[in-house]
Enzyme design. Sequence first.
Site, PDB file in Angstrom:
ATOM      1  N   GLU A 293      28.014  35.785  30.032  1.00  0.00           N
ATOM      2  CA  GLU A 293      26.628  35.833  30.906  1.00  0.00           C
ATOM      3  C   GLU A 293      25.586  35.145  29.942  1.00  0.00           C
ATOM      4  O   GLU A 293      24.674  34.380  30.680  1.00  0.00           O
ATOM      5  CB  GLU A 293      26.394  37.270  31.145  1.00  0.00           C
TER       6      GLU A 293
ATOM      7  N   CYS B  76      27.970  44.230  29.812  1.00  0.00           N
ATOM      8  CA  CYS B  76      27.583  45.099  28.790  1.00  0.00           C
ATOM      9  C   CYS B  76      25.856  45.308  29.009  1.00  0.00           C
ATOM     10  O   CYS B  76      25.243  44.625  29.787  1.00  0.00           O
ATOM     11  CB  CYS B  76      27.874  44.863  27.446  1.00  0.00           C
TER      12      CYS B  76
END
Length: 159
Positions: free
Chosen positions: A83, A106
């Site tokens: 990401e 996360c």
Amino acid sequence: MPTQARKDYISWDQYFMGVALLSAKRSKDPNTQVGACIVNTKNRIVGIGYNGFPYGCSDEEFPWANKEEDFLDNKYPYVVHAEPNAILNASSSLEGCKLYVSLFPCNECAKLIIQSGIKEIVYMDDKYNCTPSDIASKKMLDAAGIKYRKIDKVDIIIK
């Protein structure tokens, strides 16, 4: 000569998740390969990424282990997730964009997603569901008004 457009084409979700999954195949992580694809409101790809070490950090010199007792002998302090790599690789503003990612983000990635202006996350796997990191991630995403949804496994077929 066909008189109508074909009906068996893939959806945008399948297409962009396929790009994320293909990006994951670039990862050299022997345990977990994650890919991400960021798309703007016009369904144009503006960023892609996969998990790996930062530029200049050799895949041969840094550890790929994930269960060593010594923190410095694990991959975790060194690997950049898919990401953030997609966010850093973006070619334009991410305000209002959608992120396709093979694994639910996360808590650390959630912060970057929120700050970047991404408004929706489409993910395929939630293997860390209900862990402290997952709970924190979803708490922040919910507070920031970012939608997230899971889609079924997407098979990549390349001929």
